[in-house]
Scaffold this motif. Structure first.
Motif, mmCIF file in Angstrom:
data_model
loop_
_atom_site.group_PDB
_atom_site.id
_atom_site.type_symbol
_atom_site.label_atom_id
_atom_site.label_comp_id
_atom_site.label_asym_id
_atom_site.label_seq_id
_atom_site.Cartn_x
_atom_site.Cartn_y
_atom_site.Cartn_z
ATOM 1 N N MET A 170 -15.770 65.452 -58.046
ATOM 2 C CA MET A 170 -15.161 64.132 -57.912
ATOM 3 C C MET A 170 -14.867 63.547 -59.286
ATOM 4 S SD MET A 170 -14.153 62.211 -55.490
ATOM 5 C CE MET A 170 -15.004 62.983 -54.136
ATOM 6 N N ARG A 171 -13.716 62.901 -59.398
ATOM 7 C CA ARG A 171 -13.296 62.237 -60.630
ATOM 8 C C ARG A 171 -12.729 60.861 -60.295
ATOM 9 N NH1 ARG A 171 -15.724 66.095 -62.145
ATOM 10 N NH2 ARG A 171 -15.060 67.695 -63.612
ATOM 11 N N LEU A 172 -12.764 59.974 -61.273
ATOM 12 C CA LEU A 172 -12.079 58.694 -61.162
ATOM 13 C C LEU A 172 -10.792 58.831 -61.978
ATOM 14 C CD1 LEU A 172 -12.455 55.776 -60.043
ATOM 15 C CD2 LEU A 172 -13.115 55.153 -62.362
ATOM 16 N N GLN B 116 -21.910 51.439 -73.486
ATOM 17 C CA GLN B 116 -21.295 51.138 -74.775
ATOM 18 C C GLN B 116 -21.464 49.659 -75.115
ATOM 19 O OE1 GLN B 116 -20.219 53.543 -76.808
ATOM 20 N NE2 GLN B 116 -20.865 54.902 -75.146
ATOM 21 N N GLU B 117 -21.576 49.398 -76.401
ATOM 22 C CA GLU B 117 -21.660 48.022 -76.875
ATOM 23 C C GLU B 117 -20.295 47.346 -76.713
ATOM 24 O OE1 GLU B 117 -24.318 46.383 -78.011
ATOM 25 O OE2 GLU B 117 -25.548 48.131 -77.568
ATOM 26 N N ALA C 15 -18.529 61.648 -63.652
ATOM 27 C CA ALA C 15 -19.671 60.732 -63.626
ATOM 28 C C ALA C 15 -20.322 60.595 -65.002
ATOM 29 C CB ALA C 15 -20.704 61.213 -62.600
ATOM 30 N N VAL C 16 -20.389 61.672 -65.772
ATOM 31 C CA VAL C 16 -21.004 61.603 -67.097
ATOM 32 C C VAL C 16 -20.175 60.704 -68.012
ATOM 33 C CG1 VAL C 16 -21.664 62.934 -69.136
ATOM 34 C CG2 VAL C 16 -22.118 63.853 -66.860
ATOM 35 N N ALA C 17 -18.851 60.836 -67.994
ATOM 36 C CA ALA C 17 -17.991 59.998 -68.832
ATOM 37 C C ALA C 17 -18.106 58.531 -68.420
ATOM 38 C CB ALA C 17 -16.548 60.472 -68.730
ATOM 39 N N LEU C 18 -18.145 58.263 -67.117
ATOM 40 C CA LEU C 18 -18.278 56.888 -66.652
ATOM 41 C C LEU C 18 -19.632 56.303 -67.032
ATOM 42 C CD1 LEU C 18 -16.604 57.317 -63.178
ATOM 43 C CD2 LEU C 18 -15.699 56.018 -65.118
#
Length: 92
Positions: free
Chosen positions: A51-53, A77-78, A68-71
Motif C-alpha cells: 500500500m502507498r499514499l 519532522q520539525e 508507511a515508513v516515508a509517512l
C-alpha cells in the motif's frame, strides 16, 4: 448539554473543467485538498510492493508515492524542516 449539530463546511475550489482525477480498481479516494496556492489529489493505492499514499499535483503534473515508513518519517519532522521545503522553488 444538547448543542445543535452544524452542517460541515465543504470547500469546492474552482479546479477547472480540464482536471482529470485518477480513479481505478483497488484505490480509495480521491481526496482533494486545495487553496488559492495549490491543489493536490490524495489517494491510497495498492502496488506490487504494498500500500502507498499517492500525492498528485494537477497544476504541476507531478506525483509521489509514499509508503508507511516515508509517512512515518514525515510525521516526526520539525516544523522548521517543512518551512525550509516550502521556501525552495520547485523545478519547472
Amino acid at each position: 448539554m444538547d448543542t445543535p449539530a452544524h452542517e460541515p463546511y465543504i470547500e469546492r475550489p474552482d479546479i477547472g473543467s480540464e482536471a482529470c482525477y485518477p480513479e481505478g480498481p483497488g484505490t480509495d479516494g480521491p481526496v482533494i485538498i486545495a487553496n488559492e496556492f495549490a491543489d493536490v489529489v490524495i489517494r491510497k493505492v495498492e502496488t506490487r510492493n504494498g500500500m502507498r499514499l499517492e500525492i498528485w499535483s494537477p497544476r504541476r503534473g507531478s506525483r509521489v508515492l509514499l509508503d508507511a515508513v516515508a509517512l512515518d518519517c514525515l510525521s516526526f519532522q520539525e516544523p522548521g524542516f517543512i518551512t525550509e521545503m516550502l521556501a525552495r522553488r520547485p523545478a519547472p
